[in-house]
Structures are given as structure tokens and as C-alpha cells.
Design a protein around this motif. Structure first.
Motif, short mmCIF file in Angstrom:
data_model
loop_
_atom_site.label_atom_id
_atom_site.label_comp_id
_atom_site.label_asym_id
_atom_site.label_seq_id
_atom_site.Cartn_x
_atom_site.Cartn_y
_atom_site.Cartn_z
N ASP A 30 -26.76 -58.52 7.94
CA ASP A 30 -27.25 -58.50 6.57
C ASP A 30 -26.57 -59.52 5.67
O ASP A 30 -26.94 -59.66 4.50
CB ASP A 30 -27.07 -57.09 5.96
CG ASP A 30 -28.10 -56.10 6.49
OD1 ASP A 30 -29.09 -56.54 7.10
OD2 ASP A 30 -27.90 -54.89 6.29
N ARG A 31 -25.58 -60.23 6.19
CA ARG A 31 -24.88 -61.21 5.35
C ARG A 31 -25.80 -62.35 4.92
O ARG A 31 -25.56 -62.99 3.90
CB ARG A 31 -23.67 -61.76 6.09
CG ARG A 31 -22.54 -60.75 6.24
CD ARG A 31 -21.37 -61.32 7.00
NE ARG A 31 -21.71 -61.59 8.39
CZ ARG A 31 -20.90 -62.22 9.24
NH1 ARG A 31 -19.73 -62.68 8.84
NH2 ARG A 31 -21.27 -62.41 10.50
N LYS A 33 -30.04 -63.39 4.45
CA LYS A 33 -31.36 -62.78 4.31
C LYS A 33 -32.37 -63.55 5.16
O LYS A 33 -32.66 -64.72 4.90
CB LYS A 33 -31.76 -62.81 2.84
CG LYS A 33 -33.05 -62.08 2.52
CD LYS A 33 -33.21 -61.87 1.03
CE LYS A 33 -33.36 -63.18 0.28
NZ LYS A 33 -33.57 -62.98 -1.17
N GLY A 35 -36.04 -64.38 6.54
CA GLY A 35 -37.42 -64.29 6.08
C GLY A 35 -38.35 -65.12 6.95
O GLY A 35 -37.95 -65.67 7.98
N ARG A 59 -38.26 -58.89 6.63
CA ARG A 59 -38.75 -58.24 5.42
C ARG A 59 -39.05 -59.16 4.25
O ARG A 59 -39.45 -58.68 3.19
CB ARG A 59 -37.72 -57.19 4.95
CG ARG A 59 -37.33 -56.16 6.00
CD ARG A 59 -38.53 -55.38 6.49
NE ARG A 59 -38.18 -54.36 7.48
CZ ARG A 59 -39.02 -53.84 8.33
NH1 ARG A 59 -40.28 -54.24 8.34
NH2 ARG A 59 -38.63 -52.92 9.18
N TYR A 60 -38.88 -60.47 4.42
CA TYR A 60 -39.09 -61.39 3.29
C TYR A 60 -40.09 -62.48 3.68
O TYR A 60 -40.03 -63.02 4.79
CB TYR A 60 -37.76 -62.03 2.87
CG TYR A 60 -36.76 -61.00 2.38
CD1 TYR A 60 -36.77 -60.56 1.07
CD2 TYR A 60 -35.84 -60.45 3.26
CE1 TYR A 60 -35.87 -59.59 0.63
CE2 TYR A 60 -34.93 -59.48 2.84
CZ TYR A 60 -34.95 -59.06 1.52
OH TYR A 60 -34.07 -58.10 1.10
N TYR A 92 -41.02 -63.33 -1.81
CA TYR A 92 -39.92 -63.81 -2.67
C TYR A 92 -40.20 -65.16 -3.32
O TYR A 92 -39.49 -65.57 -4.25
CB TYR A 92 -38.62 -63.88 -1.86
CG TYR A 92 -38.55 -65.04 -0.90
CD1 TYR A 92 -38.05 -66.28 -1.28
CD2 TYR A 92 -38.99 -64.90 0.42
CE1 TYR A 92 -37.99 -67.34 -0.39
CE2 TYR A 92 -38.94 -65.95 1.31
CZ TYR A 92 -38.43 -67.17 0.90
OH TYR A 92 -38.38 -68.23 1.79
N LYS A 239 -27.16 -67.52 -0.87
CA LYS A 239 -27.82 -66.30 -1.32
C LYS A 239 -29.35 -66.33 -1.14
O LYS A 239 -30.02 -65.32 -1.36
CB LYS A 239 -27.51 -66.05 -2.80
CG LYS A 239 -26.03 -65.90 -3.10
CD LYS A 239 -25.41 -64.76 -2.34
CE LYS A 239 -23.94 -64.58 -2.70
NZ LYS A 239 -23.27 -63.56 -1.84
N SER A 241 -33.09 -67.20 0.94
CA SER A 241 -33.67 -66.73 2.19
C SER A 241 -33.53 -67.79 3.28
O SER A 241 -33.67 -68.98 3.01
CB SER A 241 -35.15 -66.40 1.99
OG SER A 241 -35.73 -65.97 3.21
N SER A 243 -35.62 -68.70 5.96
CA SER A 243 -36.99 -68.38 6.37
C SER A 243 -37.40 -69.21 7.59
O SER A 243 -37.38 -70.44 7.55
CB SER A 243 -37.96 -68.62 5.21
OG SER A 243 -37.87 -67.55 4.30
#
Length: 271
Positions: A30-31, A33, A35, A59-60, A92, A239, A241, A243
Motif C-alpha cells: 500500500d505504500r 498506489k 492504478g 482500484r484506481y 482519479y 503520492k 498513482s 498506473s
């Protein structure tokens, strides 16, 4: 009874240790994100795309206009967000959006506002960058310019973007495509560290070679040192995504995407 307790204790300790280890692994993953860049699903409708995201537990989503057109009504946007929420996915950002005029830029910012996101991934003309900067100031919506490698005569790499935005509003930055950057002969890790303050979004990918002929491949199979790059992301406290933009086997991308997701999570767990 005491003997039973003694027998049960090792089992309980083992179960607790396993739970702690599992939680520790989840926290490590989880550090950053993870996507999906919507373009990965260019051959699939929204329902099919969300079904794939559910299978890989990502989830993004950066929203592409083939899933939610720029002309969408408020009702269509609400229905779109409900589908995402039902799939436990958050949209997002929007883009990439190509623009040729200031009127196109107005439409992109209006679209982002109506969709309810604070980030546009875009490819504007150089001449329109001051106008993009102005719109960022007026709306407080961030704008991330995407680099597309050696074929891109405007924004081939991160350094070219930086040289064009460094004097602009701080809400003008980049969507750093590390794979295309490498294909243009640049160093993704050095550029990540160099331009960290203006990297708002990241297209996570690897490529088969550091040349124009390099192709997107599964994350662990290319020439970019992904563990080193991931350590770089953690070092700068990224901080945004990460992706995945998967451009291999685009009519059957799920196996490659799943491998990429698993590899990235494995790297995060090991660092």
C-alpha cells in the motif's frame, strides 16, 4: 487442560505470526498506489474493463474518453461513477486528452470539473502552454503532460517537458511515461529523481529495449530496473498513482497485466 493449552499455544502463536506477516505485506504494497491507465482497455467497454480490474484487485483508473465521452451529460457521468463505485474503483484523473486549440483546452478543463477529478493528463501544443498554466491557476486543476517517446515530435521525454513547464504554474506538471522515456534514450530513474516535484502521474511499464524499436512488455521482463525505480518512488515519497499502461497484446491484455501487477506487488513486498 494445561496440556491442551500448551499444545494449542504454538498453533496460536503461529497463526498470529502468519497474520502479522500477511498484514505487513499488505502495508508494504500500500505504500504506492497502483492504478490502470484507461488506454490499456481501448478494445473493451467499461464493464469488461472493470471486470478485469476486479480480477487483479486494482482500484484506481485514469478515465479515457472512449469510456466516458467529453460530451457526457451529468446523468451519464453519475451513472459512470456508480459503475466504478459498484466495482470498488475510483476514477482519479482523465486523459490523455489531445488538444490543438485553447477552445479544446477549455473543453478538457470543463470535462475534468464535471467528472469531478483534479487531474488532467494531456498533450497540448507548445504555443498553448501559457493558457494551460492560466487555466490551472483559475481552476486549481492539475495538468500532467504525457511524453510519448522518439515518435513524439513535441514531448518525447521528461526533460523536454520540464524545459517547457519549469517557469509555469506549479500545477502544470507531467505524466511520466517511464517506458517511452527509456525508448528515447533517457534514464527513467534519474529523471524521476530530477523532476519529482512536477511528476503528478506515472505510466508504469517496461520496454524491451532503450531504442525507438522498444516495445511494451511485462514489468519484470524489460530493460528498466524496476526494483531500483520502485526504491526511487519510495525515496521521493511519490503520492500519485502508478498506473499500468499495458500496450502489448491489447486485445487480450489480462495475462500480461496480471503478471505486471504481481511482479510490482512482489517488488514492493521485498523492499
Amino acid at each position: 487442560m494445561a496440556g491442551t493449552a500448551l499444545i494449542a499455544a504454538p498453533s496460536l502463536l503461529s497463526s498470529t505470526a502468519n497474520a502479522f506477516e500477511k498484514q505487513s505485506t499488505v502495508n508494504k504494497q500500500d505504500r504506492l498506489k497502483l492504478g490502470m491507465a484507461g488506454y490499456s482497455f481501448v478494445h473493451f467497454d467499461l464493464d469488461q474493463s472493470l471486470a478485469m480490474m476486479k480480477r487483479i484487485e486494482v482500484r484506481y483508473l485514469c478515465i479515457k474518453d472512449f469510456h466516458l465521452p467529453l460530451t457526457s451529460s451529468a446523468e451519464q457521468i453519475a451513472a459512470f461513477h456508480k459503475k466504478l463505485a459498484d466495482a470498488n474503483v475510483k476514477g482519479y484523473a482523465v486523459g490523455p486528452i489531445y488538444t490543438k486549440t485553447t477552445a479544446d483546452i477549455d473543453k478538457a478543463f470543463d470535462y475534468a470539473k464535471r467528472v469531478g477529478v483534479d487531474l488532467i493528463v494531456g498533450i497540448p501544443e507548445i504555443k498553448d502552454l501559457p493558457y494551460v498554466s492560466q487555466k490551472c491557476k483559475e481552476t486549481n486543476i492539475r495538468y500532467a503532460i504525457h511524453n510519448h517517446g522518439p515518435e513524439d515530435k513535441i514531448y518525447p521525454n521528461a526533460t523536454v517537458i520540464w524545459n517547457n513547464i519549469k517557469a509555469l504554474d506549479k500545477n502544470v506538471g507531467m505524466c511520466f511515461d517511464m517506458g517511452h522515456n527509456m525508448r528515447d534514450g533517457q534514464d527513467p530513474l534519474k529523471d524521476l529523481l530530477r523532476y519529482k516535484d512536477r511528476i503528478f502521474d506515472l505510466h508504469l511499464k517496461n520496454v524491451t529495449s532503450a531504442t525507438k524499436d522498444g516495445k511494451t512488455c511485462e514489468l519484470g521482463r524489460g530493460v528498466i530496473d524496476i526494483p531500483a525505480f520502485t526504491k526511487g518512488l519510495l525515496k521521493i515519497g511519490y503520492k500519485g498513482s502508478c498506473s499500468i499502461e499495458f500496450e502489448k497484446d491489447m486485445k487480450d491484455p489480462l495475462p500480461g497485466i496480471a503478471e505486471t501487477v504481481g511482479y510490482f506487488r512482489g517488488v514492493l513486498s521485498a523492499i
